[in-house]
Design a protein around this motif. Structure first.
Motif, PDB file in Angstrom:
ATOM      1  N   PHE A 106       0.822  -1.211   0.000  1.00  0.00           N
ATOM      2  CA  PHE A 106       0.000   0.000   0.000  1.00  0.00           C
ATOM      3  C   PHE A 106       0.858   1.263   0.000  1.00  0.00           C
ATOM      4  CE2 PHE A 106      -1.995   3.324   2.638  1.00  0.00           C
ATOM      5  CZ  PHE A 106      -3.058   3.648   1.814  1.00  0.00           C
ATOM      6  N   LEU A 107       1.850   1.318   0.871  1.00  0.00           N
ATOM      7  CA  LEU A 107       2.695   2.508   0.947  1.00  0.00           C
ATOM      8  C   LEU A 107       3.537   2.682  -0.311  1.00  0.00           C
ATOM      9  CD1 LEU A 107       3.896   2.402   4.677  1.00  0.00           C
ATOM     10  CD2 LEU A 107       2.195   3.924   3.640  1.00  0.00           C
ATOM     11  N   GLY A 108       4.100   1.587  -0.810  1.00  0.00           N
ATOM     12  CA  GLY A 108       4.950   1.679  -1.995  1.00  0.00           C
ATOM     13  C   GLY A 108       4.188   2.193  -3.208  1.00  0.00           C
ATOM     14  N   ILE A 109       3.004   1.634  -3.432  1.00  0.00           N
ATOM     15  CA  ILE A 109       2.200   2.059  -4.590  1.00  0.00           C
ATOM     16  C   ILE A 109       1.747   3.506  -4.420  1.00  0.00           C
ATOM     17  CG2 ILE A 109       0.062   1.655  -5.863  1.00  0.00           C
ATOM     18  CD1 ILE A 109       0.339  -1.322  -5.143  1.00  0.00           C
ATOM     19  N   SER A 110       1.321   3.886  -3.201  1.00  0.00           N
ATOM     20  CA  SER A 110       0.842   5.243  -2.955  1.00  0.00           C
ATOM     21  C   SER A 110       1.949   6.267  -3.168  1.00  0.00           C
ATOM     22  CB  SER A 110       0.296   5.356  -1.521  1.00  0.00           C
ATOM     23  OG  SER A 110      -0.793   4.477  -1.327  1.00  0.00           O
ATOM     24  N   VAL A 111       3.135   5.994  -2.611  1.00  0.00           N
ATOM     25  CA  VAL A 111       4.260   6.915  -2.786  1.00  0.00           C
ATOM     26  C   VAL A 111       4.635   7.034  -4.261  1.00  0.00           C
ATOM     27  CG1 VAL A 111       6.730   7.255  -2.297  1.00  0.00           C
ATOM     28  CG2 VAL A 111       5.183   6.561  -0.451  1.00  0.00           C
ATOM     29  N   GLY A 112       4.632   5.911  -4.959  1.00  0.00           N
ATOM     30  CA  GLY A 112       4.945   5.950  -6.391  1.00  0.00           C
ATOM     31  C   GLY A 112       3.946   6.766  -7.180  1.00  0.00           C
ATOM     32  N   ASP A 113       2.655   6.649  -6.857  1.00  0.00           N
ATOM     33  CA  ASP A 113       1.619   7.411  -7.566  1.00  0.00           C
ATOM     34  C   ASP A 113       1.751   8.908  -7.299  1.00  0.00           C
ATOM     35  OD1 ASP A 113       0.700   5.050  -8.546  1.00  0.00           O
ATOM     36  OD2 ASP A 113      -1.108   4.952  -7.308  1.00  0.00           O
ATOM     37  N   ILE A 114       2.024   9.254  -6.051  1.00  0.00           N
ATOM     38  CA  ILE A 114       2.205  10.670  -5.714  1.00  0.00           C
ATOM     39  C   ILE A 114       3.457  11.207  -6.406  1.00  0.00           C
ATOM     40  CG2 ILE A 114       2.682  12.284  -3.816  1.00  0.00           C
ATOM     41  CD1 ILE A 114       0.921  10.432  -2.051  1.00  0.00           C
ATOM     42  N   GLY A 115       4.454  10.335  -6.546  1.00  0.00           N
ATOM     43  CA  GLY A 115       5.666  10.740  -7.268  1.00  0.00           C
ATOM     44  C   GLY A 115       5.382  11.055  -8.733  1.00  0.00           C
ATOM     45  N   LEU A 116       4.485  10.302  -9.356  1.00  0.00           N
ATOM     46  CA  LEU A 116       4.115  10.593 -10.749  1.00  0.00           C
ATOM     47  C   LEU A 116       3.431  11.956 -10.854  1.00  0.00           C
ATOM     48  CD1 LEU A 116       2.724   7.103 -11.891  1.00  0.00           C
ATOM     49  CD2 LEU A 116       4.925   8.136 -12.473  1.00  0.00           C
ATOM     50  N   TYR A 117       2.578  12.261  -9.884  1.00  0.00           N
ATOM     51  CA  TYR A 117       1.924  13.574  -9.854  1.00  0.00           C
ATOM     52  C   TYR A 117       2.980  14.672  -9.739  1.00  0.00           C
ATOM     53  CZ  TYR A 117      -1.006  17.422  -8.164  1.00  0.00           C
ATOM     54  OH  TYR A 117      -1.629  18.639  -7.997  1.00  0.00           O
ATOM     55  N   ALA A 118       3.944  14.460  -8.822  1.00  0.00           N
ATOM     56  CA  ALA A 118       5.006  15.448  -8.630  1.00  0.00           C
ATOM     57  C   ALA A 118       5.820  15.652  -9.909  1.00  0.00           C
ATOM     58  CB  ALA A 118       5.924  14.999  -7.485  1.00  0.00           C
ATOM     59  N   LEU A 119       6.049  14.568 -10.648  1.00  0.00           N
ATOM     60  CA  LEU A 119       6.774  14.677 -11.921  1.00  0.00           C
ATOM     61  C   LEU A 119       6.016  15.577 -12.887  1.00  0.00           C
ATOM     62  CD1 LEU A 119       9.072  13.811 -13.805  1.00  0.00           C
ATOM     63  CD2 LEU A 119       7.717  11.780 -14.393  1.00  0.00           C
ATOM     64  N   GLY A 120       4.700  15.430 -12.913  1.00  0.00           N
ATOM     65  CA  GLY A 120       3.887  16.281 -13.777  1.00  0.00           C
ATOM     66  C   GLY A 120       3.987  17.742 -13.373  1.00  0.00           C
ATOM     67  N   VAL A 121       3.973  18.010 -12.060  1.00  0.00           N
ATOM     68  CA  VAL A 121       4.104  19.391 -11.570  1.00  0.00           C
ATOM     69  C   VAL A 121       5.436  19.983 -11.985  1.00  0.00           C
ATOM     70  CG1 VAL A 121       4.266  20.828  -9.494  1.00  0.00           C
ATOM     71  CG2 VAL A 121       2.527  19.014  -9.641  1.00  0.00           C
ATOM     72  N   LEU A 122       6.526  19.201 -11.840  1.00  0.00           N
ATOM     73  CA  LEU A 122       7.858  19.680 -12.217  1.00  0.00           C
ATOM     74  C   LEU A 122       7.939  19.991 -13.708  1.00  0.00           C
ATOM     75  CD1 LEU A 122      10.118  17.283 -10.092  1.00  0.00           C
ATOM     76  CD2 LEU A 122       9.735  19.733  -9.723  1.00  0.00           C
ATOM     77  N   LEU A 123       7.350  19.124 -14.531  1.00  0.00           N
ATOM     78  CA  LEU A 123       7.356  19.366 -15.972  1.00  0.00           C
ATOM     79  C   LEU A 123       6.627  20.656 -16.325  1.00  0.00           C
ATOM     80  CD1 LEU A 123       6.699  15.816 -17.499  1.00  0.00           C
ATOM     81  CD2 LEU A 123       8.736  17.234 -17.832  1.00  0.00           C
ATOM     82  N   ALA A 124       5.499  20.890 -15.653  1.00  0.00           N
ATOM     83  CA  ALA A 124       4.718  22.100 -15.922  1.00  0.00           C
ATOM     84  C   ALA A 124       5.500  23.345 -15.517  1.00  0.00           C
ATOM     85  CB  ALA A 124       3.389  22.038 -15.175  1.00  0.00           C
ATOM     86  N   ARG A 125       6.123  23.332 -14.332  1.00  0.00           N
ATOM     87  CA  ARG A 125       6.872  24.498 -13.860  1.00  0.00           C
ATOM     88  C   ARG A 125       8.121  24.744 -14.709  1.00  0.00           C
ATOM     89  NH1 ARG A 125       6.534  23.836  -7.211  1.00  0.00           N
ATOM     90  NH2 ARG A 125       4.270  24.221  -7.068  1.00  0.00           N
ATOM     91  N   TRP A 126       8.771  23.666 -15.078  1.00  0.00           N
ATOM     92  CA  TRP A 126       9.970  23.811 -15.924  1.00  0.00           C
ATOM     93  C   TRP A 126       9.595  24.392 -17.281  1.00  0.00           C
ATOM     94  CZ3 TRP A 126      12.038  20.419 -20.037  1.00  0.00           C
ATOM     95  CH2 TRP A 126      13.327  20.784 -20.417  1.00  0.00           C
ATOM     96  N   GLY A 127       8.444  23.921 -17.801  1.00  0.00           N
ATOM     97  CA  GLY A 127       7.985  24.436 -19.085  1.00  0.00           C
ATOM     98  C   GLY A 127       7.662  25.914 -19.024  1.00  0.00           C
ATOM     99  N   ARG A 128       7.026  26.334 -17.906  1.00  0.00           N
ATOM    100  CA  ARG A 128       6.696  27.758 -17.782  1.00  0.00           C
ATOM    101  C   ARG A 128       7.956  28.594 -17.592  1.00  0.00           C
ATOM    102  NH1 ARG A 128       2.106  25.785 -14.890  1.00  0.00           N
ATOM    103  NH2 ARG A 128       3.208  25.952 -12.897  1.00  0.00           N
TER     104      ARG A 128
END
Length: 526
Positions: free
Chosen positions: A42-64
């Motif tokens: 449960f923890l491993g999958i949850s942390v990994g999913d939140i990490g994917l969200y964070a990757l999306g945020v970083l891509l958006a900020r880097w793009g801007r």
């Protein structure tokens, strides 16, 4: 145990399903407790999913920050594709759709979907997923070790759910259509063939005993293999019609395997212009019938067909009917047994409702909404303008959504004479249906103003029985009479000079099997 815990936890970052399966196996062997294996997963999958969200945020900020144009455009396309209000559902659904989680979760961060909502939805969906996996894994282990036969049945049931039910649950339009699908059982016109035709099959056996010959009907139409029961060539009938007659549509037979260039040259040589009809030479229940309106339509059809086809002139007549004709070989003239008048269902726009909603409001259309949704799936979210008529089906087949009505009022001595004149052009034709397009009821009753779209043999039936007003008992009475006539015609022809090749049950079954197993992306007509 600690090593196993961290192995499961970090393993979910690499291959989630494999790590989850390993957790279940290790817990079953006692190398880690069930609660510990569950928590690591449960923890491993949850942390990994939140990490994917964070990757999306970083891509958006880097793009801007870097003002990278394609990332800005990509963000807008993602918003258009999955609006923010629909992102929550996408986050949950992607958990069970293979390959959908990575782009969805990264996309959620990229379009700035609420982090708090994302975390809550993710934790809940992961919790549900891991609970199901552990419960299913433990049950599967018990079944496989003790009850292998039950395991196979359960697995097949799960595969059926995944293949047939899950797509309906996940598609909002198909899900809404399923609310009304049960009503098909209230109207015999929508019953599955195996249920409706069971009494007809039993009656066939009764007639076989009476005439002491099981294959007697297949002697009808002796010039056509097996009388045209199934798998017959449309061209085998149409090629005999006089092209100079008003009732004939220009038709071209094209063998399978012809290149697009040669195909187009044949069309040019025969003066075919858009629109025209393409359909398989061997069809069944509207299979593969298409109106071709452009080069793009033609190319798309040819890319998907691997069978002989007929090219047919498009008939602009507004009405369509099925005229069922038979002639006892010992009699000089035939009879029109049945006429089916066909209506093409439509809905009318109100400038407020989406097309899918208009279909679901129609009392009849919603019963078979799945048929219309499949055909119009790219348009279901459109909002037709007020007063706009949207035709739901242009194919004159009941299984494709056309409405069949009893057209007995169209019958007349003049029409009988016209059909008689055409039928004698086809060698050994005693039983079948002429599908026609016609200009007006008045002209049809005069035996004029109609075009023959198709001729069907032994496999025809008096399709007016599918009129919603026809009682079930009357439908069976008509079908019983139809098969009685076929046995009578076959009995005469079997002992006449016109007898054709002896029917072969193996060939009949093979043709039925080929039709039943046929798979094609052209299966649903447009």
């Amino acid at each position: 145990m600690l090593a196993a815990w961290f192995g499961i936890f970090f393993g979910t970052f690499v291959l989630e399903d494999a790590a989850l399966a390993a957790a279940i196996v290790l817990a079953a062997k006692g190398e880690i407790s069930v609660p510990a294996a569950f928590l690591a997963s449960f923890l491993g999958i949850s942390v990994g999913d939140i990490g994917l969200y964070a990757l999306g945020v970083l891509l958006a900020r880097w793009g801007r920050a870097q003002q990278i144009g394609f990332l800005v455009r990509l963000r807008q396309k993602l918003v258009d594709l999955v609006p923010v209000e629909g992102m929550g559902r996408a986050v949950v659904v992607s958990r069970i759709l293979p390959g959908a989680r990575l782009p969805t979760y990264v996309g959620a961060g990229f379009v700035s979907y609420s982090f708090a909502r994302f975390v809550v939805l993710t934790l809940l969906s992961v919790l549900g997923w891991v609970l199901v996996a552990f419960a299913g894994g433990r049950a599967a282990e018990s079944l496989l070790s003790k009850h292998w036969l039950i395991s196979v049945i359960v697995l097949l049931a799960l595969l059926h759910v995944i293949k047939n039910i899950l797509p309906v649950v996940l598609d909002p339009w198909r899900r809404r259509a399923s609310y009304y699908a049960w009503r098909q059982w209230l109207h015999f016109e929508f019953w599955p063939a195996w249920l409706f035709y069971t009494p007809v099959v039993l009656y066939y056996f009764v007639l076989s005993l009476k005439y002491r010959n099981f294959l007697l009907p297949f002697y009808a139409n002796p010039a056509i293999p097996n009388g045209g029961f199934m798998g017959e060539s449309k061209w085998a009938f149409l090629k005999h019609l006089d092209a100079r007659e008003e009732s004939s549509l220009k038709t071209l037979f094209v063998a399978a395997g012809m290149s697009k260039e040669v195909f187009k040259q044949r069309l040019s040589d025969e003066d075919f212009s858009f629109p025209f009809i393409l359909k398989p030479d061997v069809g069944q229940r509207g299979f593969g019938v298409r109106i071709i309106r452009s080069d793009a339509d033609l190319a798309a059809y040819l890319d998907r067909c691997d069978f002989d086809v007929l090219v047919q002139e498009f008939s602009s007549e507004n009405y369509e009917a099925g005229i069922f004709y038979y002639r006892i070989p010992s009699e000089p003239k035939g009879t029109i047994f049945s006429i089916t008048d066909k209506d093409f269902p439509e809905v009318i726009g109100d400038a407020k409702s989406r097309l899918g909603e208009l279909i679901l409001r129609d009392p009849r259309a919603r019963v078979i909404a799945g048929v219309y949704f499949e055909r119009l799936k790219k348009r279901l979210d459109e909002i037709p303008a007020r007063g706009t008529h949207v035709v739901l089906s242009e194919c004159g087949n009941h299984c494709q959504g056309a409405i069949f009505k009893n057209g007995a009022s169209l019958n007349s001595p003049q029409l009988v004479a016209a059909i008689e004149k055409i039928s004698v052009q086809i060698p050994g034709f005693f039983f079948g249906r002429f599908d026609v397009k016609y200009a007006s009821p008045e002209l049809l009753k005069q035996g004029r103003g109609f075009k023959i779209v198709e001729v069907n043999g032994l496999g025809s039936e008096a399709t007016h029985i599918w009129d919603p007003k026809t009682p079930l008992g009357e439908a069976y009475r008509v079908l019983f009479e139809q098969w009685s006539l076929l046995f009578q015609i076959g009995a005469v022809l079997k002992n006449s000079s016109e007898v054709g090749p002896r029917p072969k049950i193996t060939q009949i079954l093979w043709e039925c099997l080929k039709i039943g197993l046929r798979k094609s992306r052209l299966a649903v007509s447009s």
